[in-house]
Design a protein around this motif. Sequence first.
Motif, PDB file in Angstrom:
ATOM      1  N   THR A 142       0.640  -1.222   0.012  1.00 29.54           N
ATOM      2  CA  THR A 142      -0.031  -0.025  -0.066  1.00 29.54           C
ATOM      3  C   THR A 142       0.824   1.134   0.036  1.00 29.54           C
ATOM      4  N   THR A 143       1.873   1.392   0.770  1.00 23.68           N
ATOM      5  CA  THR A 143       2.791   2.457   0.804  1.00 23.68           C
ATOM      6  C   THR A 143       4.087   2.125   0.756  1.00 23.68           C
ATOM      7  N   ASN A 144       5.054   2.659   0.147  1.00 23.33           N
ATOM      8  CA  ASN A 144       6.426   2.533   0.452  1.00 23.33           C
ATOM      9  C   ASN A 144       7.021   3.143   1.726  1.00 23.33           C
ATOM     10  N   ALA A 145       6.918   2.068   2.735  1.00 23.90           N
ATOM     11  CA  ALA A 145       7.247   2.545   4.127  1.00 23.90           C
ATOM     12  C   ALA A 145       8.033   1.287   4.827  1.00 23.90           C
ATOM     13  N   VAL A 146       8.518   1.673   5.951  1.00 24.99           N
ATOM     14  CA  VAL A 146       9.279   0.664   7.162  1.00 24.99           C
ATOM     15  C   VAL A 146       8.782   1.005   8.176  1.00 24.99           C
ATOM     16  N   TYR A 147       8.464   0.150   9.221  1.00 22.62           N
ATOM     17  CA  TYR A 147       8.062   0.145  10.400  1.00 22.62           C
ATOM     18  C   TYR A 147       9.070  -0.549  11.556  1.00 22.62           C
ATOM     19  N   TYR A 148       9.546   0.293  12.619  1.00 20.04           N
ATOM     20  CA  TYR A 148       9.961  -0.281  13.647  1.00 20.04           C
ATOM     21  C   TYR A 148       9.109  -0.104  14.783  1.00 20.04           C
ATOM     22  N   ALA A 149       9.001  -1.260  15.639  1.00 23.95           N
ATOM     23  CA  ALA A 149       8.276  -1.120  16.704  1.00 23.95           C
ATOM     24  C   ALA A 149       8.898  -1.562  18.059  1.00 23.95           C
ATOM     25  N   SER A 150       8.670  -1.129  19.441  1.00 23.33           N
ATOM     26  CA  SER A 150       9.014  -1.580  20.686  1.00 23.33           C
ATOM     27  C   SER A 150       7.666  -1.612  21.519  1.00 23.33           C
ATOM     28  N   SER A 151       7.759  -2.449  22.512  1.00 18.43           N
ATOM     29  CA  SER A 151       6.845  -2.317  23.454  1.00 18.43           C
ATOM     30  C   SER A 151       7.461  -2.607  24.909  1.00 18.43           C
ATOM     31  N   GLN A 152       6.804  -2.137  26.115  1.00 21.09           N
ATOM     32  CA  GLN A 152       7.211  -2.494  27.426  1.00 21.09           C
ATOM     33  C   GLN A 152       5.833  -2.998  28.000  1.00 21.09           C
ATOM     34  N   PHE A 153       6.168  -4.311  28.682  1.00 14.94           N
ATOM     35  CA  PHE A 153       5.233  -4.740  29.487  1.00 14.94           C
ATOM     36  C   PHE A 153       5.653  -4.999  30.932  1.00 14.94           C
ATOM     37  N   VAL A 154       4.604  -4.606  31.826  1.00 14.45           N
ATOM     38  CA  VAL A 154       5.031  -4.943  33.419  1.00 14.45           C
ATOM     39  C   VAL A 154       4.114  -6.097  33.832  1.00 14.45           C
ATOM     40  N   HIS A 155       4.751  -6.888  34.536  1.00 13.50           N
ATOM     41  CA  HIS A 155       4.061  -7.990  34.886  1.00 13.50           C
ATOM     42  C   HIS A 155       4.235  -8.278  36.545  1.00 13.50           C
ATOM     43  N   TYR A 156       3.087  -8.378  37.129  1.00  9.32           N
ATOM     44  CA  TYR A 156       3.073  -8.618  38.691  1.00  9.32           C
ATOM     45  C   TYR A 156       2.819  -9.755  38.872  1.00  9.32           C
ATOM     46  N   GLY A 157       3.537 -10.825  39.312  1.00  9.07           N
ATOM     47  CA  GLY A 157       2.953 -12.133  39.967  1.00  9.07           C
ATOM     48  C   GLY A 157       2.158 -12.939  38.983  1.00  9.07           C
ATOM     49  N   ALA A 158       0.847 -13.263  39.439  1.00 10.12           N
ATOM     50  CA  ALA A 158       0.017 -14.153  38.615  1.00 10.12           C
ATOM     51  C   ALA A 158      -0.860 -13.148  37.729  1.00 10.12           C
ATOM     52  N   PHE A 159      -0.825 -12.012  37.860  1.00 16.76           N
ATOM     53  CA  PHE A 159      -1.622 -11.263  36.982  1.00 16.76           C
ATOM     54  C   PHE A 159      -1.397 -11.230  35.474  1.00 16.76           C
ATOM     55  N   ALA A 160      -2.148 -10.714  34.669  1.00 17.34           N
ATOM     56  CA  ALA A 160      -1.583 -10.618  33.132  1.00 17.34           C
ATOM     57  C   ALA A 160      -0.987  -9.539  32.928  1.00 17.34           C
ATOM     58  N   PRO A 161       0.118  -9.635  31.988  1.00 18.06           N
ATOM     59  CA  PRO A 161       1.066  -8.695  31.878  1.00 18.06           C
ATOM     60  C   PRO A 161       0.296  -7.404  31.106  1.00 18.06           C
ATOM     61  N   LYS A 162       0.741  -6.107  31.621  1.00 19.60           N
ATOM     62  CA  LYS A 162       0.005  -5.045  31.082  1.00 19.60           C
ATOM     63  C   LYS A 162       1.234  -4.111  30.229  1.00 19.60           C
ATOM     64  N   GLU A 163       0.668  -3.722  29.082  1.00 22.13           N
ATOM     65  CA  GLU A 163       1.527  -2.869  28.148  1.00 22.13           C
ATOM     66  C   GLU A 163       1.309  -1.455  28.686  1.00 22.13           C
ATOM     67  N   VAL A 164       2.691  -0.865  29.128  1.00 19.97           N
ATOM     68  CA  VAL A 164       2.724   0.411  29.595  1.00 19.97           C
ATOM     69  C   VAL A 164       3.188   1.262  28.451  1.00 19.97           C
ATOM     70  N   ASP A 165       3.965   1.080  27.647  1.00 18.78           N
ATOM     71  CA  ASP A 165       4.565   1.724  26.695  1.00 18.78           C
ATOM     72  C   ASP A 165       4.694   0.971  25.285  1.00 18.78           C
ATOM     73  N   ARG A 166       4.330   1.856  24.251  1.00 20.87           N
ATOM     74  CA  ARG A 166       4.657   1.271  22.838  1.00 20.87           C
ATOM     75  C   ARG A 166       4.959   2.412  21.918  1.00 20.87           C
ATOM     76  N   GLN A 167       6.208   2.201  21.165  1.00 21.04           N
ATOM     77  CA  GLN A 167       6.517   3.138  20.373  1.00 21.04           C
ATOM     78  C   GLN A 167       6.745   2.499  18.890  1.00 21.04           C
ATOM     79  N   VAL A 168       5.980   3.090  17.975  1.00 19.23           N
ATOM     80  CA  VAL A 168       6.104   2.660  16.493  1.00 19.23           C
ATOM     81  C   VAL A 168       6.585   3.874  15.739  1.00 19.23           C
ATOM     82  N   VAL A 169       7.689   3.667  14.938  1.00 15.58           N
ATOM     83  CA  VAL A 169       8.445   4.491  14.109  1.00 15.58           C
ATOM     84  C   VAL A 169       8.407   4.136  12.482  1.00 15.58           C
ATOM     85  N   ALA A 170       7.449   5.026  11.911  1.00 17.74           N
ATOM     86  CA  ALA A 170       7.159   4.902  10.508  1.00 17.74           C
ATOM     87  C   ALA A 170       8.218   5.752   9.671  1.00 17.74           C
TER      88      ALA A 170
END
Length: 157
Positions: A70-98
Amino acid sequence: MSRTTGKIKIATRVVGVALFLAGTSACTKIDKFHGFAPSNEDLTEVAIGQTTKDDVIARFGPPMSEGALTTNAVYYASSQFVHYGAFAPKEVDRQVVAFRFDSNNVTRDVARYTLQDGKVVALDRRVTEDGINDVSVIGQLLGALGRVDAGAFLGDE
């Protein structure tokens, strides 16, 4: 106090301390990082209108995705997840550079998107329908009882 009573008290204390340490360590915060997105300092090396697609890939490595159709582009992405014990991980930061390029593969635009900018997009939904339509196991068994032929069940021909 007898010897066995003293040993039981010591064993109880050791087990209690072990359970306490296991319980407190289970609640420890665990940070998980996935992917790579160039920082703002790294992006200063990219000159709009001068840097080519090959230069970007050579500088930052293979992209997470390329928008070749669709477009002539490239994407770089990073994510940070925080996990406490038995609880599901929660995404606290996401960066996408296009990085978007023109028809000559020269950088036309660089954009950064964060978790606050994003929304969930289902790219492809591959779900096999089971055909049961919210019927419980007991409902299926009771529904099968009406389909049993008594003659075949009792052996009469």
